[in-house]
Design an enzyme around this catalytic site. Structure first.
Site, PDB file in Angstrom:
ATOM      1  N   SER A 122       0.558  -1.153   0.210  1.00  5.82           N
ATOM      2  CA  SER A 122       0.106   0.109  -0.459  1.00  5.82           C
ATOM      3  C   SER A 122       0.889   1.059  -0.155  1.00  5.82           C
ATOM      4  O   SER A 122       1.870   1.779  -0.992  1.00  5.82           O
ATOM      5  CB  SER A 122      -1.054  -0.033   1.230  1.00  5.82           C
ATOM      6  OG  SER A 122      -2.158   0.966   1.401  1.00  5.82           O
ATOM      7  N   LYS A 174     -22.218  16.294   6.506  1.00  3.35           N
ATOM      8  CA  LYS A 174     -20.758  17.328   7.316  1.00  3.35           C
ATOM      9  C   LYS A 174     -20.828  16.024   8.445  1.00  3.35           C
ATOM     10  O   LYS A 174     -22.216  15.258   8.865  1.00  3.35           O
ATOM     11  CB  LYS A 174     -22.236  18.499   8.071  1.00  3.35           C
ATOM     12  CG  LYS A 174     -20.761  18.845   8.703  1.00  3.35           C
ATOM     13  CD  LYS A 174     -19.235  19.211   8.352  1.00  3.35           C
ATOM     14  CE  LYS A 174     -18.936  19.898   8.976  1.00  3.35           C
ATOM     15  NZ  LYS A 174     -17.444  20.400   8.663  1.00  3.35           N
TER      16      LYS A 174
END
Length: 305
Positions: A122, A174
């Site tokens: 990764s 949000k």
């Protein structure tokens, strides 16, 4: 007052002793200054040329001290090449990308080769892509090209415990994803868009640095891990080898003088005992990334059932 011969001889002896100690003090001060200059200055005339070993062990974080260290390596004319020693499952997407960019800048000044050990996956693989040449062992775990955001959804547990979260926000998206709200299709798409942005960037880097067609890089970037042997076959890395082979490559391909010492270079860190424990072998493989990293994460670990 008249001074007898014995007193005069004694004073002359004491004066010679004082002079000798003064000379020794000056000599010691000069030696200390030279040692300090050699230790802390990248331009010491005494220190021999060498190859720097820059190690990434454990989780890769967004660490300014590491970035400054890479810049310092580039400015140190005594360092003739750099071996990037990788034993990491990845970490912060931003940290991996920043190290990649710094290594690309460093490679413009001196040769840089990556040596993968047990695992370099990764963000660890992203870091390796910043070097000029990548080596690994047959049993190295690498790949895991991708990015993720991990969270947990605990609304049902909170309900059973009689807890009712109160969330007041300016818009529905949000704070998403939040463990205190059920995910909606809209919030999932918003988070997925963020993940996809960096994923596209990651794949583009793989295609560019490994000279692969974009379609091939995309096929290889499905999140799976590869052995070192398979990574060579798929052209994700260059060859099988370790530090000895890396030195031979530097001599043969980059014309680095033979026989140079390899020295570790490290950023000054003040790790707590907890930090050291979480970066142990067990920490690399079994800790949950969300415990220590926020935001986009580029890290491989097995999912425990």
């Amino acid at each position: 007052m008249a001074i007898n011969a014995d007193t005069l001889l004694e004073r002359l002896y004491l004066k010679s002793q004082i002079t000798r100690w003064r000379i020794m003090a000056v000599v010691f001060a000069v030696i200390a200054a030279v040692v300090a200059f050699e230790r802390f200055s990248p331009h010491s005339p005494i220190e021999k040329d060498y190859v720097a070993r820059l190690s990434f062990d454990g989780i890769i974080d967004d660490d300014r001290k590491v970035y400054d260290l890479i810049d310092d390596i580039g400015d140190n004319h005594k360092i003739k090449a750099v071996i990037v020693w990788l034993d990491t499952p990845g970490g912060s997407a931003v940290g991996g990308e920043e190290v990649y960019l710094r290594l690309r800048q460093l490679s413009e000044k001196k040769p840089v080769v990556a040596v993968m050990r047990s695992i370099a996956a990764s963000a660890g693989y992203l870091v390796a892509l910043g070097t000029d040449h990548i080596m690994a062992r047959d049993g190295t775990i690498t790949g895991s090209i991708g990015v993720l955001i991990e969270t947990a959804e605990v609304t049902e547990l909170a309900e059973k415990l009689g807890i009712k979260p109160v969330i007041i926000k300016s818009s529905p998206l949000k704070g998403s994803p939040s463990p205190f709200e059920k995910q909606t299709p809209e919030s999932n798409r918003a988070v997925q868009d963020v993940i996809n942005d960096f994923y596209v960037r990651f794949v583009d880097i793989v295609a560019e640095r490994r000279h692969l067609p974009h379609e091939t890089a995309l096929q290889l970037a499905d999140g799976r891990v590869y052995s070192g042997k398979r990574a060579v076959e798929d052209k994700l890395i260059d060859t099988i080898g370790g530090e000895d082979e890396a030195m031979k490559w530097l001599v043969a391909e980059k014309h680095i003088p033979e026989g140079l010492d390899i020295k570790d270079v490290k950023a000054e860190q003040e790790n707590s005992l907890f930090d050291q424990l979480t970066q142990s072998v067990a920490g690399k493989f079994f800790q949950r990334s969300s415990v220590t990293l926020d935001g986009l994460v580029a890290m491989w670990h097995p999912h425990l059932q």
